[in-house]
Scaffold this active site. Structure first.
Site, PDB file in Angstrom:
ATOM      1  N   GLN A 135       0.905  -1.203   0.164  1.00  0.00           N
ATOM      2  CA  GLN A 135      -0.215   0.059  -0.181  1.00  0.00           C
ATOM      3  C   GLN A 135       0.736   1.234  -0.386  1.00  0.00           C
ATOM      4  O   GLN A 135       0.425   2.237  -0.612  1.00  0.00           O
ATOM      5  CB  GLN A 135      -0.943   0.165   1.171  1.00  0.00           C
ATOM      6  CG  GLN A 135      -0.356  -0.331   2.701  1.00  0.00           C
ATOM      7  CD  GLN A 135      -1.386  -0.387   3.676  1.00  0.00           C
ATOM      8  OE1 GLN A 135      -2.469  -0.348   3.394  1.00  0.00           O
ATOM      9  NE2 GLN A 135      -0.902  -0.596   4.741  1.00  0.00           N
ATOM     10  N   LEU A 136       1.901   1.319   0.648  1.00  0.00           N
ATOM     11  CA  LEU A 136       2.886   2.497   0.645  1.00  0.00           C
ATOM     12  C   LEU A 136       3.503   2.636  -0.765  1.00  0.00           C
ATOM     13  O   LEU A 136       3.754   3.593  -1.200  1.00  0.00           O
ATOM     14  CB  LEU A 136       4.038   2.547   1.963  1.00  0.00           C
ATOM     15  CG  LEU A 136       4.727   3.594   1.979  1.00  0.00           C
ATOM     16  CD1 LEU A 136       4.107   4.962   2.056  1.00  0.00           C
ATOM     17  CD2 LEU A 136       5.634   3.552   3.317  1.00  0.00           C
ATOM     18  N   ASP A 188      14.445  -9.675  -4.985  1.00  0.00           N
ATOM     19  CA  ASP A 188      14.700 -10.279  -3.774  1.00  0.00           C
ATOM     20  C   ASP A 188      15.477  -9.713  -2.803  1.00  0.00           C
ATOM     21  O   ASP A 188      16.801  -9.960  -2.770  1.00  0.00           O
ATOM     22  CB  ASP A 188      14.617 -11.999  -4.147  1.00  0.00           C
ATOM     23  CG  ASP A 188      15.051 -12.664  -2.657  1.00  0.00           C
ATOM     24  OD1 ASP A 188      14.505 -12.189  -1.835  1.00  0.00           O
ATOM     25  OD2 ASP A 188      15.497 -13.896  -2.740  1.00  0.00           O
ATOM     26  N   ALA A 213       8.719  -4.557   3.595  1.00  0.00           N
ATOM     27  CA  ALA A 213       8.997  -5.110   4.632  1.00  0.00           C
ATOM     28  C   ALA A 213       8.275  -6.136   5.127  1.00  0.00           C
ATOM     29  O   ALA A 213       7.119  -6.157   4.059  1.00  0.00           O
ATOM     30  CB  ALA A 213       8.730  -3.720   5.660  1.00  0.00           C
ATOM     31  N   ASP A 247       6.970   3.276  14.550  1.00  0.00           N
ATOM     32  CA  ASP A 247       7.024   3.604  16.109  1.00  0.00           C
ATOM     33  C   ASP A 247       7.121   2.332  16.913  1.00  0.00           C
ATOM     34  O   ASP A 247       7.521   2.603  18.126  1.00  0.00           O
ATOM     35  CB  ASP A 247       5.573   4.284  16.337  1.00  0.00           C
ATOM     36  CG  ASP A 247       4.335   3.031  15.857  1.00  0.00           C
ATOM     37  OD1 ASP A 247       4.553   2.224  14.934  1.00  0.00           O
ATOM     38  OD2 ASP A 247       3.434   3.264  16.620  1.00  0.00           O
ATOM     39  N   TYR A 298       9.103  -7.923  15.531  1.00  0.00           N
ATOM     40  CA  TYR A 298       8.722  -6.781  14.403  1.00  0.00           C
ATOM     41  C   TYR A 298       9.520  -5.636  14.537  1.00  0.00           C
ATOM     42  O   TYR A 298      10.626  -5.027  13.900  1.00  0.00           O
ATOM     43  CB  TYR A 298       7.527  -6.452  14.162  1.00  0.00           C
ATOM     44  CG  TYR A 298       7.204  -5.540  13.419  1.00  0.00           C
ATOM     45  CD1 TYR A 298       7.389  -5.563  11.782  1.00  0.00           C
ATOM     46  CD2 TYR A 298       6.740  -4.051  13.711  1.00  0.00           C
ATOM     47  CE1 TYR A 298       7.182  -4.271  11.069  1.00  0.00           C
ATOM     48  CE2 TYR A 298       6.479  -3.109  12.957  1.00  0.00           C
ATOM     49  CZ  TYR A 298       6.757  -3.395  11.658  1.00  0.00           C
ATOM     50  OH  TYR A 298       6.787  -2.124  10.544  1.00  0.00           O
ATOM     51  N   LYS A 310      12.979  -4.414  12.751  1.00  0.00           N
ATOM     52  CA  LYS A 310      12.893  -2.910  12.250  1.00  0.00           C
ATOM     53  C   LYS A 310      14.225  -2.101  12.651  1.00  0.00           C
ATOM     54  O   LYS A 310      14.710  -1.271  11.914  1.00  0.00           O
ATOM     55  CB  LYS A 310      11.585  -2.357  12.344  1.00  0.00           C
ATOM     56  CG  LYS A 310      10.444  -2.890  11.445  1.00  0.00           C
ATOM     57  CD  LYS A 310      10.943  -2.793   9.662  1.00  0.00           C
ATOM     58  CE  LYS A 310      10.374  -1.255   9.161  1.00  0.00           C
ATOM     59  NZ  LYS A 310      10.694  -1.462   7.785  1.00  0.00           N
ATOM     60  N   TRP A 369       1.025   3.274  12.616  1.00  0.00           N
ATOM     61  CA  TRP A 369      -0.647   2.965  12.270  1.00  0.00           C
ATOM     62  C   TRP A 369      -0.988   3.245  10.866  1.00  0.00           C
ATOM     63  O   TRP A 369      -1.750   3.837  10.595  1.00  0.00           O
ATOM     64  CB  TRP A 369      -1.523   3.309  13.490  1.00  0.00           C
ATOM     65  CG  TRP A 369      -1.192   3.302  14.619  1.00  0.00           C
ATOM     66  CD1 TRP A 369       0.009   2.641  15.281  1.00  0.00           C
ATOM     67  CD2 TRP A 369      -2.204   3.433  15.730  1.00  0.00           C
ATOM     68  NE1 TRP A 369      -0.052   2.490  16.714  1.00  0.00           N
ATOM     69  CE2 TRP A 369      -1.490   2.891  16.836  1.00  0.00           C
ATOM     70  CE3 TRP A 369      -3.406   3.869  15.815  1.00  0.00           C
ATOM     71  CZ2 TRP A 369      -1.996   3.025  18.114  1.00  0.00           C
ATOM     72  CZ3 TRP A 369      -3.899   3.900  17.066  1.00  0.00           C
ATOM     73  CH2 TRP A 369      -3.348   3.447  18.463  1.00  0.00           C
TER      74      TRP A 369
END
Length: 282
Positions: free
Chosen positions: A11-12, A35, A59, A101, A124, A128, A149
């Protein structure tokens, strides 16, 4: 200027391509074409394209699944990011790394500054943060963007899930003791565009204001024309997620202000626009 977007089908990634292609030459690659866990493949592909800028949105973001798929979480979020950074460094490309966050533990009661101490609670978050550190070690001059979010069009996210429930007039339990700032991909990408002409560094980017997941869900029901009383509050313990999440992860956007970029609009205004577009497409 040539820009490579990783995670182009997320989506991003899709939103980055949509907005950036109006001004720049954009190449968007998903995992079939690139990859990121394969260092040799990344090096070859990136050298061939030779972009001036890489926007790394790829990600592994399934927060609870990361708890059981630890190896995959680190392969994608840490090693993958490092592979992209190495390839960027070899060709002298600028890199943007999208972080989260969830690198914070949520023990603060005021918004987190860019230089606040990190202390992730989940695999997660840990993977990150390790990605952030790897990228910074390879490319000390790069841009790291922490957001929160996130939701956008054409993706699996909290807003779309709640919207489906609202349409079915479904009763739903949602946690009321985790507070953060929902962020619309459209607004995040507008800031990304503005950062193209700003110094590298760590930036926090989210829609402004904050709410709990319960308040967020209630607003989604309301805006969708469903009964908000169908949304029932519960505690994190009652909900019983696999991954630990910060109780408070609102981001202070001081660094954006320092480079004269106005932080995005209020989260509820952004949500209203997103839902209007989604419902118009029904």
């Amino acid at each position: 200027m040539r820009i490579l977007v990783t995670g182009a089908y997320g989506q991003l990634g899709r939103e980055v391509i949509s907005q950036f292609s109006k001004e720049y030459q954009i190449i968007g690659y998903g995992k079939k074409e690139l990859d990121i866990t394969n260092e040799e493949n990344v090096g070859t592909v990136i050298k061939k394209i030779s972009p001036n800028v890489i926007i790394h949105t790829a990600a592994y973001t399934a927060v609870d699944t990361c708890e059981t798929n630890i190896k995959q979480a680190y392969e994608v979020n840490t090693i993958g990011a490092a592979n992209v950074a190495k390839a960027a460094q070899k060709i002298g490309a600028r890199m943007f790394y999208i972080s989260t966050d969830y690198v914070f533990d949520g023990k603060k009661e005021v918004p987190y500054l860019e230089n606040d101490e990190t202390n992730p609670l989940s695999i997660y978050g840990l993977s990150k943060l390790a990605g952030e550190k790897s990228v910074l070690k390879i490319l000390p001059v790069c841009t790291i963007i922490r957001t929160s979010w996130l939701y956008g069009h054409g993706g699996k996210n909290f807003v779309n899930t709640m919207l489906q429930f609202a349409k079915q007039n479904k009763k739903v339990k949602v946690v009321d003791d985790q507070v953060g700032s929902p962020t619309y991909t459209v607004d995040l990408v507008r800031v990304l565009l503005a950062l193209m002409n700003k110094p590298d560094g760590i930036y926090h980017v989210s829609n402004t204001g904050s709410c709990s997941w319960f308040q967020f869900a209630k607003r989604i029901y309301q805006e969708a024309g469903a009964d908000p009383e169908l949304v029932i509050p519960c505690t994190t313990e009652e909900y019983g997620s696999l991954a630990k999440r910060p109780k408070y992860s609102v981001l202070d956007q001081k660094e954006l202000v320092n480079v004269h970029i106005e932080p995005p609009r209020k989260w509820d205004d952004a949500l209203r626009e997103f839902l209007r577009k989604e419902l118009a497409n029904d």
